[in-house]
Design a protein around this motif. Sequence first.
Motif, PDB file in Angstrom:
ATOM      1  N   LYS A  42       0.819  -1.218   0.000  1.00 36.35           N
ATOM      2  CA  LYS A  42       0.000   0.000   0.000  1.00 36.35           C
ATOM      3  C   LYS A  42       0.852   1.266   0.000  1.00 36.35           C
ATOM      4  O   LYS A  42       0.661   2.168  -0.812  1.00 36.35           O
ATOM      5  CB  LYS A  42      -0.948   0.010   1.218  1.00 36.35           C
ATOM      6  CG  LYS A  42      -1.826  -1.223   1.325  1.00 36.35           C
ATOM      7  CD  LYS A  42      -2.656  -1.240   2.595  1.00 36.35           C
ATOM      8  CE  LYS A  42      -1.857  -1.273   3.888  1.00 36.35           C
ATOM      9  NZ  LYS A  42      -1.092  -2.514   4.151  1.00 36.35           N
ATOM     10  N   SER A  43       1.782   1.350   0.950  1.00 30.58           N
ATOM     11  CA  SER A  43       2.618   2.558   1.020  1.00 30.58           C
ATOM     12  C   SER A  43       3.499   2.676  -0.212  1.00 30.58           C
ATOM     13  O   SER A  43       3.773   3.781  -0.681  1.00 30.58           O
ATOM     14  CB  SER A  43       3.477   2.552   2.285  1.00 30.58           C
ATOM     15  OG  SER A  43       2.654   2.605   3.433  1.00 30.58           O
ATOM     16  N   THR A  44       3.946   1.546  -0.742  1.00 29.55           N
ATOM     17  CA  THR A  44       4.763   1.581  -1.956  1.00 29.55           C
ATOM     18  C   THR A  44       3.951   2.198  -3.097  1.00 29.55           C
ATOM     19  O   THR A  44       4.441   3.079  -3.813  1.00 29.55           O
ATOM     20  CB  THR A  44       5.214   0.156  -2.337  1.00 29.55           C
ATOM     21  OG1 THR A  44       5.941  -0.391  -1.242  1.00 29.55           O
ATOM     22  CG2 THR A  44       6.081   0.162  -3.581  1.00 29.55           C
ATOM     23  N   HIS A  84       1.475  11.153   4.247  1.00 26.15           N
ATOM     24  CA  HIS A  84       2.138   9.848   4.292  1.00 26.15           C
ATOM     25  C   HIS A  84       2.046   9.194   5.656  1.00 26.15           C
ATOM     26  O   HIS A  84       1.724   9.837   6.656  1.00 26.15           O
ATOM     27  CB  HIS A  84       3.608   9.993   3.888  1.00 26.15           C
ATOM     28  CG  HIS A  84       3.799  10.293   2.432  1.00 26.15           C
ATOM     29  ND1 HIS A  84       3.566   9.366   1.455  1.00 26.15           N
ATOM     30  CD2 HIS A  84       4.163  11.424   1.786  1.00 26.15           C
ATOM     31  CE1 HIS A  84       3.798   9.904   0.269  1.00 26.15           C
ATOM     32  NE2 HIS A  84       4.156  11.162   0.439  1.00 26.15           N
ATOM     33  N   GLN A  85       2.360   7.877   5.685  1.00 24.05           N
ATOM     34  CA  GLN A  85       2.271   7.101   6.924  1.00 24.05           C
ATOM     35  C   GLN A  85       3.269   7.597   7.965  1.00 24.05           C
ATOM     36  O   GLN A  85       2.937   7.728   9.138  1.00 24.05           O
ATOM     37  CB  GLN A  85       2.544   5.627   6.595  1.00 24.05           C
ATOM     38  CG  GLN A  85       2.353   4.670   7.753  1.00 24.05           C
ATOM     39  CD  GLN A  85       2.414   3.210   7.295  1.00 24.05           C
ATOM     40  OE1 GLN A  85       2.857   2.901   6.193  1.00 24.05           O
ATOM     41  NE2 GLN A  85       1.959   2.309   8.148  1.00 24.05           N
ATOM     42  N   GLU A  86       4.486   7.883   7.517  1.00 22.24           N
ATOM     43  CA  GLU A  86       5.454   8.426   8.463  1.00 22.24           C
ATOM     44  C   GLU A  86       5.319   9.936   8.416  1.00 22.24           C
ATOM     45  O   GLU A  86       5.482  10.552   7.379  1.00 22.24           O
ATOM     46  CB  GLU A  86       6.886   8.059   8.083  1.00 22.24           C
ATOM     47  CG  GLU A  86       7.200   6.599   8.274  1.00 22.24           C
ATOM     48  CD  GLU A  86       6.877   5.757   7.043  1.00 22.24           C
ATOM     49  OE1 GLU A  86       6.960   6.307   5.924  1.00 22.24           O
ATOM     50  OE2 GLU A  86       6.512   4.594   7.213  1.00 22.24           O
ATOM     51  N   PHE A 170      -4.400   9.563   1.808  1.00 24.60           N
ATOM     52  CA  PHE A 170      -4.133   9.429   3.244  1.00 24.60           C
ATOM     53  C   PHE A 170      -3.615   8.019   3.521  1.00 24.60           C
ATOM     54  O   PHE A 170      -4.297   7.045   3.230  1.00 24.60           O
ATOM     55  CB  PHE A 170      -5.421   9.623   4.048  1.00 24.60           C
ATOM     56  CG  PHE A 170      -5.987  11.007   3.967  1.00 24.60           C
ATOM     57  CD1 PHE A 170      -5.649  11.958   4.916  1.00 24.60           C
ATOM     58  CD2 PHE A 170      -6.878  11.358   2.953  1.00 24.60           C
ATOM     59  CE1 PHE A 170      -6.183  13.242   4.861  1.00 24.60           C
ATOM     60  CE2 PHE A 170      -7.413  12.641   2.891  1.00 24.60           C
ATOM     61  CZ  PHE A 170      -7.059  13.583   3.852  1.00 24.60           C
ATOM     62  N   ASP A 171      -2.417   7.913   4.084  1.00 19.02           N
ATOM     63  CA  ASP A 171      -1.871   6.597   4.425  1.00 19.02           C
ATOM     64  C   ASP A 171      -2.004   6.382   5.924  1.00 19.02           C
ATOM     65  O   ASP A 171      -1.254   6.945   6.718  1.00 19.02           O
ATOM     66  CB  ASP A 171      -0.400   6.509   3.986  1.00 19.02           C
ATOM     67  CG  ASP A 171       0.123   5.070   3.969  1.00 19.02           C
ATOM     68  OD1 ASP A 171      -0.599   4.166   4.433  1.00 19.02           O
ATOM     69  OD2 ASP A 171       1.253   4.861   3.491  1.00 19.02           O
ATOM     70  N   GLU A 172      -2.973   5.598   6.324  1.00 18.73           N
ATOM     71  CA  GLU A 172      -3.260   5.304   7.732  1.00 18.73           C
ATOM     72  C   GLU A 172      -3.320   6.528   8.627  1.00 18.73           C
ATOM     73  O   GLU A 172      -2.605   6.603   9.629  1.00 18.73           O
ATOM     74  CB  GLU A 172      -2.212   4.335   8.288  1.00 18.73           C
ATOM     75  CG  GLU A 172      -2.383   2.936   7.754  1.00 18.73           C
ATOM     76  CD  GLU A 172      -1.571   1.937   8.549  1.00 18.73           C
ATOM     77  OE1 GLU A 172      -1.731   1.913   9.775  1.00 18.73           O
ATOM     78  OE2 GLU A 172      -0.793   1.208   7.947  1.00 18.73           O
ATOM     79  N   PRO A 173      -4.184   7.474   8.283  1.00 20.10           N
ATOM     80  CA  PRO A 173      -4.205   8.714   9.071  1.00 20.10           C
ATOM     81  C   PRO A 173      -4.757   8.529  10.474  1.00 20.10           C
ATOM     82  O   PRO A 173      -4.355   9.248  11.383  1.00 20.10           O
ATOM     83  CB  PRO A 173      -5.129   9.626   8.263  1.00 20.10           C
ATOM     84  CG  PRO A 173      -6.039   8.693   7.523  1.00 20.10           C
ATOM     85  CD  PRO A 173      -5.183   7.488   7.200  1.00 20.10           C
ATOM     86  N   SER A 398       7.794  -2.592   5.974  1.00 22.07           N
ATOM     87  CA  SER A 398       6.557  -1.810   5.960  1.00 22.07           C
ATOM     88  C   SER A 398       6.242  -1.368   7.385  1.00 22.07           C
ATOM     89  O   SER A 398       6.757  -1.938   8.350  1.00 22.07           O
ATOM     90  CB  SER A 398       5.419  -2.654   5.408  1.00 22.07           C
ATOM     91  OG  SER A 398       4.949  -3.553   6.386  1.00 22.07           O
ATOM     92  N   GLY A 399       5.377  -0.356   7.506  1.00 22.94           N
ATOM     93  CA  GLY A 399       5.053   0.214   8.818  1.00 22.94           C
ATOM     94  C   GLY A 399       4.620  -0.842   9.832  1.00 22.94           C
ATOM     95  O   GLY A 399       5.116  -0.886  10.961  1.00 22.94           O
ATOM     96  N   GLY A 400       3.698  -1.690   9.432  1.00 15.80           N
ATOM     97  CA  GLY A 400       3.168  -2.701  10.346  1.00 15.80           C
ATOM     98  C   GLY A 400       4.224  -3.723  10.731  1.00 15.80           C
ATOM     99  O   GLY A 400       4.244  -4.223  11.854  1.00 15.80           O
TER     100      GLY A 400
HETATM  101 MG   LIG Z   1       2.279   1.203   4.910  1.00 17.47          MG
END
Ligand SMILES: [Mg+2]
Length: 501
Positions: A42-44, A84-86, A170-173, A398-400
């Motif tokens: 997803k983030s990619t 972004h997520q970060e 929005f990435d995991e806002p 990845s974040g998770g």
């Molecule tokens: Mg991600």
Amino acid sequence: MHSLTFSNMSKAYGGVPALADVTLHLAGGRVHALMGENGAGKSTLIKLIAGVVRADSLTVIKDGQTLPLTNAQDAQDAGFRFIHQELNIVPQVSVAENILLGRALPRRFGVAVDWADLRAQARAALKFLGATHIDVRALAGDLPAGDKMMMKIAAALVAAQGTPADLYVFDEPTAALTGEESDMLFAVIERLRAGGAAVLYVSHRMDEVLRICDDVTVLRDGARVSTKPVADTSKAEIIQAMTGRDVKDAYPPRSSAMGDTIARVENVQTRDLHDLTFDIKAGEVLGVSGLAEAGQSRLLRLFMGLNRVQSGRAEFDGAPLPNSPAQAWARGVAYIPRERRADSLCLNMAIRSNIVLPHLGRYGLRAQKRRERRDAVDMGQKVRLKSNGPEQPVGQLSGGNQQKVVFARALLGNPKLLLLDEPTRGVDVGAKYDIYLLVRELSAQGCAVILTSTDLPEILGMCDRVLVLQDGRQAHLLDRAALSGSGDLLTRFYSAEQGGQ
Ligand SMILES: [Mg+2]
Ligand SMILES: Nc1ncnc2c1ncn2[C@@H]1O[C@H](COP(=O)(O)OP(=O)(O)OP(=O)(O)O)[C@@H](O)[C@H]1O
């Protein structure tokens, strides 16, 4: 209404595909959810369409016209905005400066920065979000997580002034937001949608996707599995598409008895906590709940030696509380902090090193690396870590999966007390259930668990008792009977609190 097509999106890292030939159609006035397990890509995907990561292949067609997209400026010019997520914030400068970052700063007479104008523009953006409580002169680094997110969204909105924005991503806002802050965000998204923008929305929270999205695309292992209108699908179907298996969106029941008291706190007062009196038994899961910043994290830090007892009595495992994190780890207290990336990971170091970090005392000099590797692999499997092996730098995950590394670390060395601060935030459904199973397994082995969560169902589903904090003060200590009893005190407490605000 605009139509946007991103086709043939591909990206491989060192020969391993992170995204493989994915096509996505978006339309103005619709919110499109992007779902998938941790590491699905997803983030990619988002970084490719933001032009911040170079695609192996990507074609962008907006209203029938092919657009160039090779860098972040192209994405800006195309009218795409990203949260972004970060969260990349500059902590040492003010909120206003963060919001206007990257734009030409307003100047007076062409020279001096016009601070009044700068603040006014920042305030206007926050007002649009309904976040007027944020002081634009405050240092960005001092804001609570939810406010930092609001600040980043405001920055995306401000960047959108002048050039019209046609797509917001929005990435995991909501991962760092409280319920109330999430509602604020949903209202903003609704406004953007009503204004005709397309919205791409990444989240692991099924209920919020069903609530605010029109369409949903599921990725698995870098490939697109399905795209459907939300109205034509179901939670179970989405989970099945994501995981390829049937995963329960539920809580495993407790199956073991509790042991003796392992920690006791009596009339404890610290610099920022008051009136704490509770005990916790081996194998018990104690929930800590309350509104945002009511003191949940501070309470966990008490057991890590990061928050000192000023008066009252507190003991753990037959001795006073640990007085430093090193001592806490050595005595069997394991901790998963809320801000996992910032507070606990060395991003440029290997997965192995991050997992064994607080446990180095366990390894002698002989065959140290081999034993570390073995432990890292074992623990990685336990938490279903998706990686290229124990030597991969954590920053590439990845974040998770970064969060799972922190989990693996906590599980290593059979803790006696496990402190979990929002453990399932940003974690996919499958992994979430695995975490619940791990908590049950640890309980059965006699490990006591203290769990904070802003997710009320999670608290009710997992905890034996719940301590409710209010402004750093212990307000209630509820047992199972009170939790499941007819009155359902906790739910009432929540609604009374939130209604009263
Ligand atoms: Mg991600
Ligand atoms: N810089 C990088 N170097 C090597 N591999 C990477 C890099 N960035 C991402 N990857 C890999 O690409 C895959 C997809 O990662 P991505 O961040 O897109 O996942 P995600 O769907 O956003 O997951 P999450 O829900 O955990 O945030 C993962 O296997 C990840 O390890």
